[in-house]
Motif scaffolding. Structure first.
Motif, short mmCIF file in Angstrom:
data_model
loop_
_atom_site.label_atom_id
_atom_site.label_comp_id
_atom_site.label_asym_id
_atom_site.label_seq_id
_atom_site.Cartn_x
_atom_site.Cartn_y
_atom_site.Cartn_z
N GLY A 57 -59.23 19.52 14.36
CA GLY A 57 -58.19 18.90 15.16
C GLY A 57 -58.73 17.83 16.11
N ALA A 58 -59.91 18.10 16.69
CA ALA A 58 -60.52 17.12 17.58
C ALA A 58 -60.88 15.85 16.82
N ILE A 59 -61.42 16.00 15.64
CA ILE A 59 -61.76 14.83 14.82
C ILE A 59 -60.49 14.08 14.44
N ALA A 60 -59.44 14.82 14.10
CA ALA A 60 -58.17 14.19 13.73
C ALA A 60 -57.57 13.42 14.90
N VAL A 61 -57.62 14.00 16.10
CA VAL A 61 -57.09 13.30 17.28
C VAL A 61 -57.87 12.02 17.53
N ASP A 62 -59.20 12.09 17.46
CA ASP A 62 -60.03 10.90 17.68
C ASP A 62 -59.73 9.82 16.64
N LEU A 63 -59.61 10.22 15.39
CA LEU A 63 -59.33 9.24 14.35
C LEU A 63 -57.94 8.64 14.48
N LEU A 64 -56.96 9.45 14.84
CA LEU A 64 -55.60 8.93 15.01
C LEU A 64 -55.50 7.98 16.21
N VAL A 65 -56.22 8.28 17.28
CA VAL A 65 -56.23 7.38 18.43
C VAL A 65 -56.88 6.05 18.04
N ALA A 66 -58.01 6.14 17.36
CA ALA A 66 -58.70 4.90 16.94
C ALA A 66 -57.83 4.10 15.98
N GLN A 67 -57.21 4.76 15.03
CA GLN A 67 -56.37 4.06 14.06
C GLN A 67 -55.15 3.43 14.73
N GLY A 68 -54.55 4.15 15.65
CA GLY A 68 -53.40 3.60 16.37
C GLY A 68 -53.78 2.39 17.22
N MET A 69 -54.92 2.47 17.89
CA MET A 69 -55.35 1.34 18.71
C MET A 69 -55.72 0.14 17.85
N LEU A 70 -56.33 0.37 16.72
CA LEU A 70 -56.65 -0.74 15.81
C LEU A 70 -55.40 -1.35 15.20
N ALA A 71 -54.40 -0.52 14.92
CA ALA A 71 -53.17 -1.01 14.30
C ALA A 71 -52.40 -1.94 15.23
N VAL A 72 -52.46 -1.69 16.53
CA VAL A 72 -51.75 -2.54 17.48
C VAL A 72 -52.67 -3.57 18.12
N HIS A 73 -53.87 -3.70 17.61
CA HIS A 73 -54.86 -4.68 18.09
C HIS A 73 -55.17 -4.53 19.57
N ARG A 74 -55.30 -3.31 20.02
CA ARG A 74 -55.62 -3.01 21.42
C ARG A 74 -56.84 -2.12 21.53
N TRP A 75 -57.83 -2.29 20.67
CA TRP A 75 -59.00 -1.43 20.69
C TRP A 75 -59.86 -1.70 21.90
#
Length: 111
Positions: A57-75
């Protein structure tokens, strides 16, 4: 000790301090914060299953946060740390609230 290491990792990352320990401690924070929150929410599982699910779950949360930030170009590193902290805090708060509600229900039913 683990809470102190995770806290130092978050502070080092947010303060942009140059340290050899910044990377490992920040990585530990990114795995420990959501893992501990998810583990607290899964009290019904046996310890081994809870550990496996918490790490996944921790890995999934980290990956989803990173993917979401990259998707909206706010990394950003700071934004990622803050987002993981907010999600972990919310999950932990919901788990504690659920436990308190169950406890209050038992107290009311015993009267």
């Amino acid at each position: 000790m683990a809470v102190a290491i995770a806290g130092v990792g978050a502070v080092l990352a947010l303060a942009d301090m140059d340290s050899a320990l910044r990377g490992p401690f920040t990585l530990f924070f990114l795995l420990a914060a959501p893992g501990a929150a998810i583990g607290a929410a899964l009290r019904g599982l046996d310890p081994f299953a809870r550990t496996v699910v918490s790490v996944a779950g921790a890995i999934a949360v980290d990956l989803l946060v990173a993917q979401g930030m990259l998707a909206v170009h706010r990394w950003s590193v700071h934004g990622g740390i803050v987002a993981v902290t907010a999600i972990s805090s919310l999950v932990l708060l919901l788990a504690v609230a659920r436990r308190l509600r169950k406890r209050m229900g038992k107290i009311r039913s015993s009267r």
